[in-house]
Design a protein around this motif. Structure first.
Motif, PDB file in Angstrom:
ATOM      1  N   VAL A  10       0.843  -1.198   0.000  1.00 25.27           N
ATOM      2  CA  VAL A  10       0.000   0.000   0.000  1.00 25.27           C
ATOM      3  C   VAL A  10       0.875   1.243   0.000  1.00 25.27           C
ATOM      4  O   VAL A  10       0.620   2.201  -0.738  1.00 25.27           O
ATOM      5  CB  VAL A  10      -0.962  -0.002   1.214  1.00 25.27           C
ATOM      6  CG1 VAL A  10      -1.696   1.327   1.340  1.00 25.27           C
ATOM      7  CG2 VAL A  10      -1.955  -1.155   1.106  1.00 25.27           C
ATOM      8  N   LYS A  13       2.390   1.946  -3.428  1.00 23.72           N
ATOM      9  CA  LYS A  13       1.402   2.481  -4.376  1.00 23.72           C
ATOM     10  C   LYS A  13       1.068   3.941  -4.094  1.00 23.72           C
ATOM     11  O   LYS A  13       0.566   4.643  -4.960  1.00 23.72           O
ATOM     12  CB  LYS A  13       0.118   1.647  -4.335  1.00 23.72           C
ATOM     13  CG  LYS A  13       0.252   0.337  -5.037  1.00 23.72           C
ATOM     14  CD  LYS A  13      -1.096  -0.332  -5.163  1.00 23.72           C
ATOM     15  CE  LYS A  13      -0.935  -1.506  -6.093  1.00 23.72           C
ATOM     16  NZ  LYS A  13      -2.108  -1.756  -6.876  1.00 23.72           N
ATOM     17  N   ASN A  14       1.315   4.374  -2.856  1.00 25.22           N
ATOM     18  CA  ASN A  14       0.958   5.730  -2.463  1.00 25.22           C
ATOM     19  C   ASN A  14       2.175   6.607  -2.160  1.00 25.22           C
ATOM     20  O   ASN A  14       2.038   7.658  -1.524  1.00 25.22           O
ATOM     21  CB  ASN A  14       0.022   5.677  -1.251  1.00 25.22           C
ATOM     22  CG  ASN A  14      -1.310   5.103  -1.627  1.00 25.22           C
ATOM     23  OD1 ASN A  14      -2.155   5.793  -2.194  1.00 25.22           O
ATOM     24  ND2 ASN A  14      -1.525   3.823  -1.349  1.00 25.22           N
ATOM     25  N   ASN A  15       3.344   6.158  -2.590  1.00 23.02           N
ATOM     26  CA  ASN A  15       4.582   6.921  -2.406  1.00 23.02           C
ATOM     27  C   ASN A  15       4.788   7.387  -0.969  1.00 23.02           C
ATOM     28  O   ASN A  15       5.038   8.569  -0.703  1.00 23.02           O
ATOM     29  CB  ASN A  15       4.633   8.120  -3.357  1.00 23.02           C
ATOM     30  CG  ASN A  15       4.667   7.684  -4.796  1.00 23.02           C
ATOM     31  OD1 ASN A  15       5.333   6.713  -5.143  1.00 23.02           O
ATOM     32  ND2 ASN A  15       3.935   8.388  -5.646  1.00 23.02           N
ATOM     33  N   THR A  16       4.659   6.453  -0.037  1.00 26.76           N
ATOM     34  CA  THR A  16       4.860   6.769   1.373  1.00 26.76           C
ATOM     35  C   THR A  16       5.499   5.564   2.039  1.00 26.76           C
ATOM     36  O   THR A  16       6.001   4.675   1.368  1.00 26.76           O
ATOM     37  CB  THR A  16       3.519   7.172   2.037  1.00 26.76           C
ATOM     38  OG1 THR A  16       3.786   7.671   3.353  1.00 26.76           O
ATOM     39  CG2 THR A  16       2.516   6.044   2.073  1.00 26.76           C
ATOM     40  N   VAL A  21       1.296   4.518   6.513  1.00 25.70           N
ATOM     41  CA  VAL A  21       0.024   3.856   6.204  1.00 25.70           C
ATOM     42  C   VAL A  21      -0.642   3.391   7.498  1.00 25.70           C
ATOM     43  O   VAL A  21      -1.829   3.637   7.723  1.00 25.70           O
ATOM     44  CB  VAL A  21       0.225   2.665   5.233  1.00 25.70           C
ATOM     45  CG1 VAL A  21      -1.062   1.864   5.069  1.00 25.70           C
ATOM     46  CG2 VAL A  21       0.735   3.148   3.890  1.00 25.70           C
TER      47      VAL A  21
END
Length: 87
Positions: A10, A13-16, A21
């Motif tokens: 996750v 996919k969210n550049n973190t 998350v």
């Protein structure tokens, strides 16, 4: 796939980060359990948890189990998701 691997996917996919998350899930849980709406309170009570509020792992495990149940992998609400998701 264990919880850590899922959080990492996750995050990618969210550049973190996976930690971010998890932090966001914790924030969402904290906000969600504050609701005064009876229907919302009932839904939170259905999520199995060891402490006062569900952990991110407990929430994700419950949601996965509900998705699997809707796909008719299981028949009842108390289906053990751990057959499919490792902690």
């Amino acid at each position: 796939m264990d919880f850590g691997e899922l959080m990492q996917k996750v995050a990618q996919k969210n550049n973190t980060t996976a930690d971010e998350v998890v932090t966001e899930i914790e924030r969402a849980i904290a906000e969600g359990v504050k609701s005064e709406e009876p229907q919302v309170k009932e839904k939170w009570k259905k999520i199995p948890h060891e402490n006062e509020v569900p952990s991110p792992e407990e929430l994700i495990g419950y949601l996965v189990s509900r998705i699997l149940c809707k796909e008719e992998v299981c028949k009842d609400e108390n289906y053990n998701v751990h057959n499919y998701v490792e902690e």
